[in-house]
Design an enzyme around this catalytic site. Structure first.
Site, PDB file in Angstrom:
ATOM      1  N   CYS A   1      81.864  63.233  21.160  1.00 36.61           N
ATOM      2  CA  CYS A   1      82.037  64.681  21.154  1.00 36.61           C
ATOM      3  C   CYS A   1      83.413  65.061  21.690  1.00 36.61           C
ATOM      4  O   CYS A   1      83.897  64.487  22.642  1.00 36.61           O
ATOM      5  CB  CYS A   1      81.015  65.433  21.982  1.00 36.61           C
ATOM      6  SG  CYS A   1      79.351  65.282  21.410  1.00 36.61           S
TER       7      CYS A   1
ATOM      8  N   ARG B   1      87.303  59.424  19.369  1.00 36.92           N
ATOM      9  CA  ARG B   1      86.197  59.370  20.335  1.00 36.92           C
ATOM     10  C   ARG B   1      84.868  59.064  19.654  1.00 36.92           C
ATOM     11  O   ARG B   1      83.903  58.706  20.320  1.00 36.92           O
ATOM     12  CB  ARG B   1      86.079  60.710  21.070  1.00 36.92           C
ATOM     13  CG  ARG B   1      87.319  61.072  21.847  1.00 36.92           C
ATOM     14  CD  ARG B   1      87.286  62.524  22.245  1.00 36.92           C
ATOM     15  NE  ARG B   1      86.379  62.756  23.359  1.00 36.92           N
ATOM     16  CZ  ARG B   1      86.736  62.738  24.627  1.00 36.92           C
ATOM     17  NH1 ARG B   1      87.980  62.483  24.947  1.00 36.92           N
ATOM     18  NH2 ARG B   1      85.870  62.976  25.575  1.00 36.92           N
TER      19      ARG B   1
ATOM     20  N   TRP C   1      78.798  64.031  18.196  1.00 33.38           N
ATOM     21  CA  TRP C   1      78.186  62.712  18.081  1.00 33.38           C
ATOM     22  C   TRP C   1      76.726  62.937  18.441  1.00 33.38           C
ATOM     23  O   TRP C   1      76.406  63.258  19.580  1.00 33.38           O
ATOM     24  CB  TRP C   1      78.856  61.746  19.056  1.00 33.38           C
ATOM     25  CG  TRP C   1      78.548  60.310  18.832  1.00 33.38           C
ATOM     26  CD1 TRP C   1      79.156  59.467  17.947  1.00 33.38           C
ATOM     27  CD2 TRP C   1      77.583  59.515  19.537  1.00 33.38           C
ATOM     28  NE1 TRP C   1      78.620  58.215  18.045  1.00 33.38           N
ATOM     29  CE2 TRP C   1      77.657  58.199  19.007  1.00 33.38           C
ATOM     30  CE3 TRP C   1      76.660  59.772  20.550  1.00 33.38           C
ATOM     31  CZ2 TRP C   1      76.854  57.164  19.461  1.00 33.38           C
ATOM     32  CZ3 TRP C   1      75.855  58.737  20.992  1.00 33.38           C
ATOM     33  CH2 TRP C   1      75.951  57.454  20.455  1.00 33.38           C
TER      34      TRP C   1
ATOM     35  N   ASN D   1      79.821  69.740  24.772  1.00 31.93           N
ATOM     36  CA  ASN D   1      79.811  68.280  24.826  1.00 31.93           C
ATOM     37  C   ASN D   1      78.974  67.901  26.040  1.00 31.93           C
ATOM     38  O   ASN D   1      79.191  68.449  27.108  1.00 31.93           O
ATOM     39  CB  ASN D   1      81.278  67.818  24.973  1.00 31.93           C
ATOM     40  CG  ASN D   1      81.426  66.366  25.347  1.00 31.93           C
ATOM     41  OD1 ASN D   1      80.478  65.605  25.284  1.00 31.93           O
ATOM     42  ND2 ASN D   1      82.626  65.968  25.726  1.00 31.93           N
ATOM     43  N   GLY D   2      77.999  67.005  25.872  1.00 30.41           N
ATOM     44  CA  GLY D   2      77.168  66.594  26.999  1.00 30.41           C
ATOM     45  C   GLY D   2      75.699  66.700  26.636  1.00 30.41           C
ATOM     46  O   GLY D   2      75.352  66.847  25.463  1.00 30.41           O
TER      47      GLY D   2
ATOM     48  N   GLU E   1      83.377  38.540  24.223  1.00 26.17           N
ATOM     49  CA  GLU E   1      84.239  39.625  23.751  1.00 26.17           C
ATOM     50  C   GLU E   1      84.560  39.463  22.262  1.00 26.17           C
ATOM     51  O   GLU E   1      84.540  40.442  21.505  1.00 26.17           O
ATOM     52  CB  GLU E   1      85.526  39.662  24.603  1.00 26.17           C
ATOM     53  CG  GLU E   1      86.560  40.678  24.186  1.00 26.17           C
ATOM     54  CD  GLU E   1      86.062  42.119  24.126  1.00 26.17           C
ATOM     55  OE1 GLU E   1      84.953  42.417  24.603  1.00 26.17           O
ATOM     56  OE2 GLU E   1      86.795  42.957  23.574  1.00 26.17           O
TER      57      GLU E   1
ATOM     58  N   LYS F   1      83.681  42.196  19.401  1.00 31.17           N
ATOM     59  CA  LYS F   1      84.681  42.761  18.475  1.00 31.17           C
ATOM     60  C   LYS F   1      84.204  42.623  17.036  1.00 31.17           C
ATOM     61  O   LYS F   1      84.256  43.559  16.256  1.00 31.17           O
ATOM     62  CB  LYS F   1      86.040  42.045  18.602  1.00 31.17           C
ATOM     63  CG  LYS F   1      86.900  42.374  19.773  1.00 31.17           C
ATOM     64  CD  LYS F   1      87.406  43.773  19.832  1.00 31.17           C
ATOM     65  CE  LYS F   1      86.442  44.705  20.491  1.00 31.17           C
ATOM     66  NZ  LYS F   1      86.444  44.898  21.896  1.00 31.17           N
TER      67      LYS F   1
ATOM     68  N   GLU G   1      80.978  44.845  16.192  1.00 31.35           N
ATOM     69  CA  GLU G   1      81.103  46.307  16.212  1.00 31.35           C
ATOM     70  C   GLU G   1      81.905  46.851  15.040  1.00 31.35           C
ATOM     71  O   GLU G   1      81.663  47.966  14.598  1.00 31.35           O
ATOM     72  CB  GLU G   1      81.657  46.820  17.541  1.00 31.35           C
ATOM     73  CG  GLU G   1      83.098  46.505  17.814  1.00 31.35           C
ATOM     74  CD  GLU G   1      83.583  47.086  19.134  1.00 31.35           C
ATOM     75  OE1 GLU G   1      83.199  48.201  19.496  1.00 31.35           O
ATOM     76  OE2 GLU G   1      84.379  46.406  19.807  1.00 31.35           O
TER      77      GLU G   1
ATOM     78  N   HIS H   1      69.285  25.143  23.922  1.00 34.25           N
ATOM     79  CA  HIS H   1      68.069  25.628  24.580  1.00 34.25           C
ATOM     80  C   HIS H   1      67.397  26.723  23.769  1.00 34.25           C
ATOM     81  O   HIS H   1      66.632  27.521  24.315  1.00 34.25           O
ATOM     82  CB  HIS H   1      68.402  26.102  25.996  1.00 34.25           C
ATOM     83  CG  HIS H   1      68.919  24.996  26.854  1.00 34.25           C
ATOM     84  ND1 HIS H   1      68.121  23.969  27.312  1.00 34.25           N
ATOM     85  CD2 HIS H   1      70.174  24.711  27.275  1.00 34.25           C
ATOM     86  CE1 HIS H   1      68.851  23.120  28.020  1.00 34.25           C
ATOM     87  NE2 HIS H   1      70.112  23.546  27.999  1.00 34.25           N
TER      88      HIS H   1
ATOM     89  N   LYS I   1      84.199  56.308  21.041  1.00 31.48           N
ATOM     90  CA  LYS I   1      85.208  55.681  21.899  1.00 31.48           C
ATOM     91  C   LYS I   1      84.893  55.926  23.369  1.00 31.48           C
ATOM     92  O   LYS I   1      85.023  55.052  24.200  1.00 31.48           O
ATOM     93  CB  LYS I   1      86.584  56.257  21.555  1.00 31.48           C
ATOM     94  CG  LYS I   1      87.722  55.687  22.381  1.00 31.48           C
ATOM     95  CD  LYS I   1      87.955  54.239  22.020  1.00 31.48           C
ATOM     96  CE  LYS I   1      89.048  53.592  22.853  1.00 31.48           C
ATOM     97  NZ  LYS I   1      88.958  52.121  22.757  1.00 31.48           N
TER      98      LYS I   1
HETATM   99  C1  F6R Z   1      84.076  47.826  22.622  1.00 31.12           C
HETATM  100  C2  F6R Z   1      84.279  48.952  23.495  1.00 31.12           C
HETATM  101  C3  F6R Z   1      83.175  49.343  24.410  1.00 31.12           C
HETATM  102  C4  F6R Z   1      83.760  49.868  25.739  1.00 31.12           C
HETATM  103  C5  F6R Z   1      82.623  50.448  26.601  1.00 31.12           C
HETATM  104  C6  F6R Z   1      83.134  50.912  27.937  1.00 31.12           C
HETATM  105  O1  F6R Z   1      85.206  47.571  21.854  1.00 31.12           O
HETATM  106  O2  F6R Z   1      85.301  49.587  23.457  1.00 31.12           O
HETATM  107  O3  F6R Z   1      82.299  48.295  24.639  1.00 31.12           O
HETATM  108  O4  F6R Z   1      84.401  48.835  26.396  1.00 31.12           O
HETATM  109  O5  F6R Z   1      82.032  51.525  25.928  1.00 31.12           O
HETATM  110  O6  F6R Z   1      84.112  51.888  27.801  1.00 31.12           O
HETATM  111  P1  F6R Z   1      85.113  52.192  28.970  1.00 31.12           P
HETATM  112  O7  F6R Z   1      85.954  50.980  29.181  1.00 31.12           O
HETATM  113  O8  F6R Z   1      85.914  53.364  28.495  1.00 31.12           O
HETATM  114  O9  F6R Z   1      84.287  52.497  30.182  1.00 31.12           O
END
Ligand code: F6R
Length: 600
Positions: A2, A27, A73, A99-100, A477, A481, A484, A500, A595
């Site tokens: 949002c 975002r 969102w 937003n919220g 990680e 990546k 997602e 296991h 984001k």
């Molecule tokens: C994955 C990604 C998310 C953020 C998570 C935490 O690529 O970006 O997993 O890492 O939502 O976000 P922040 O770091 O902004 O607290």
């Protein structure tokens, strides 16, 4: 997640709002809308989908100099035109974006709005209907807005216009981000500075529980008790070019490529007068005073925290626990006697992490936030902040923030070690400079990474990443990546753990990407690769120079063994990028994701 914009001034507002919303696209959102007010009344345009879809329905002939906009969102109610913001009160007099999450919206509906017919499924509509209700009861708009805010439980950033007053925009904030921006003959509100950098770089922070009366000449901040708050503006140190893609097809690729530069900038920002790297003494005192550090974070930041734990424990010999924020809130572990909290968050706005910070603040424990966004909620509410200096990260998939987090954690670990008399036997400045150079070489290896993505990931429905020790954390990680942005089901595993259970999933041709950057586990991870190959897997080993074996698909130039995570992640980021690209996915804005995750 949002985004809000609002403008009052003298220019035609539609384009300012639409451009602002485009800057907030990163975002994450699923619908968008704007409302503008002129002598003919309020004109609302909203649409499911992208800002480009919204642009198509905005009437170019409507001219106005006050308006609000929103990217939504979905939380309450499906993504749809009806549920998209702005929402209007029953008579159409008040129009509002939010937003919220309003936690008590059902109770408010029942107690105050039983006679009102609601048009959407959102919690937001309650706010705008309440304002109208209180105005009908005889309050002024300002009083009704304040009265409404005092009833809301939950998180909100709000902007509202009143069809009977073209001179005023109303806004408020609690837990969700909102800034006021100052101009000459105009003023704005926005979820973040980037959205309004097009018209100003002067902003005023808003605190939880504050409301703002915005006219083209003034921004008046008030508490909910009606007391006026004076606060100095700050200059947003963002370069408009930082938030442009330039010649890059995607922000993600640009941000991957920025990692060498960000690493060098971190060296520069944390350098002392003797060329060493250092952290504010007050922070180091807190670290030395603690008997245990608790790292709290989500997603990619959590993965950076796992690497940070290893660095702090092995260099500074301080025990560290790493926790997923959303679990910690509801399942708090037994804390040590002198805990110190370390919140890692690119955005500094993540609601799950913030919920923990609220709890630890209540318990009276000290906290440090490691974030990319100065002035963000987690930064303001912690005792100390360490900045990432990575520049705005726009792509939903985090890349440069991850490596920046690890670099800052490494500097923290090294400084704490030194303060304890545990000098490292290498020069961290020099080793990080080597890391930056190797990152550059890896960014130049795009063709090889594109080939790996094509050979292993074009048709597959799943993929495994295996590694041991720190390589395991990087595998987590790498898998995040890939899943997602490409929607391939990907999992990171500790190499020794596969047998296991998970090895049952290996079939003929299943891609298994193995990292081998650690000498002490090199033989073991290669044994694990053999195990999966024996079950039909298609292995792709990425190793470090000096540890390479026959048939390795890619060899990373050597860096210090404790810093391999900073470079081994780069090929994995690029492989994920090209896999998503070849599958036709929206790389920068993957489905279902936001984001900045500002709801718990
Ligand atoms: C994955 C990604 C998310 C953020 C998570 C935490 O690529 O970006 O997993 O890492 O939502 O976000 P922040 O770091 O902004 O607290």
């Amino acid at each position: 997640m949002c985004g809000i914009v609002g403008y009052i001034g003298y220019q035609d507002v539609k384009e300012i709002l639409l451009r602002g919303l485009e800057k907030l696209e990163y975002r994450g959102y699923d619908s968008a809308g704007i409302a503008v007010l002129n002598e003919n009344g309020v004109h609302v345009f909203k649409e499911k989908g992208r800002i480009a879809d919204l642009r198509r329905i905005v009437d170019p002939n409507v001219k106005a100099t006050i308006g609000i906009g929103h990217t939504r969102w979905a939380t309450h109610g499906a993504p749809s035109r009806v549920n998209a913001h702005p929402h209007q009160s029953a008579s159409g007099r008040f129009t509002l974006v939010h937003n919220g999450v309003i936690e008590n919206y059902e109770m408010l509906k029942r107690d105050y709005l039983a006679d009102v017919e609601f048009r959407s499924d959102t919690d937001t509509e309650v706010i705008v209907q309440l304002v109208e209700q209180f105005v009908r009861d005889g309050l002024t708009t300002e009083e009704a807005f304040r009265q409404t805010l005092s009833l809301l439980k939950g998180s909100y950033a709000i902007a509202m216009i009143d069809a009977e007053n073209e001179e005023t925009l109303y806004a408020a904030k609690n837990k969700s981000p909102l800034l006021a921006g100052l101009g000459d003959g105009f003023n704005v509100v926005a979820s973040d500075a980037m959205a309004m950098l097009q018209v100003t770089n002067q902003f005023v922070e808003l605190m939880d529980g504050e409301m703002v009366i915005v006219t083209s000449e003034n921004v008046t901040i008030q508490t909910l008790n009606g007391e006026t708050v004076e606060r100095k503006p700050f200059t947003a140190e963002l370069d408009a070019s930082d938030i442009e893609k330039g010649t890059y097809p995607h922000y993600m690729l640009k941000e991957i490529d920025e990692q060498p530069f960000v690493t060098r900038r971190i060296i520069q920002k944390y350098q002392d007068e003797h060329g060493g790297l250092t952290i504010d003494q007050a922070i180091i005192n807190e670290v030395l005073n603690a008997d245990r550090l608790y790292i709290v974070a989500c997603g990619t930041s959590y993965h950076a925290g796992l690497v940070g734990k290893q660095l702090i424990e092995s260099w500074a010999k301080i025990p560290v626990e790493v926790h997923i924020a959303s679990e910690f809130s509801y399942n708090m572990p037994l804390l040590s006697e002198k805990p110190l909290f370390l919140f890692i968050s690119q955005s500094g706005e993540t609601a799950d992490s913030r919920a923990v910070l609220v709890q630890t603040n209540k318990l009276g424990h000290k906290a440090i936030t490691i974030t990319n966004v100065p002035g963000s909620t987690l930064s303001r509410e912690a005792d100390y902040t360490l900045l990432l200096h990575a520049g705005p990260e726009i792509a939903v998939a985090s890349t440069k923030a991850y490596t920046a987090q690890i670099a800052v954690l490494a500097i923290l670990a090294a400084t704490a070690a030194k303060a304890k008399g545990l000098e490292l036997d290498f020069d961290l400045t020099k080793e990080l400079a080597i890391v930056a150079n190797v990152m550059e070489m890896l960014c130049d290896a795009k063709e090889e990474m594109e080939n790996i993505a094509r050979d292993y990931l074009t048709l597959t429905r799943n993929c495994f990443f295996i590694g041991r020790a720190v390589d395991y954390y990087v595998c987590l990680e790498g898998a995040l990546k890939l899943k997602e942005i490409s929607y391939i089901q990907a999992e990171g595993f500790a190499g020794g753990e596969l047998k296991h259970g998970t090895i049952a999933l290996i079939e003929d041709g299943t891609p298994v990407i193995a990292l081998a950057t650690q000498e002490h586990v090199n033989l073991s991870i290669r044994g694990n690769v053999k195990e999966v190959v024996a079950r039909g897997a298609n292995p792709c080993v990425i190793s470090m120079r000096g540890l390479e074996g026959d048939g390795d698909r890619f060899v990373i130039p050597a860096v210090h063994p404790d810093l391999t995570s900073l470079v081994s992640v780069v090929p994995l980021q690029l492989i994920a990028y090209y896999a998503a690209l070849h599958r036709g996915c929206d790389v920068d804005k993957p489905r279902n994701l936001a984001k900045s995750v500002t709801v718990e």
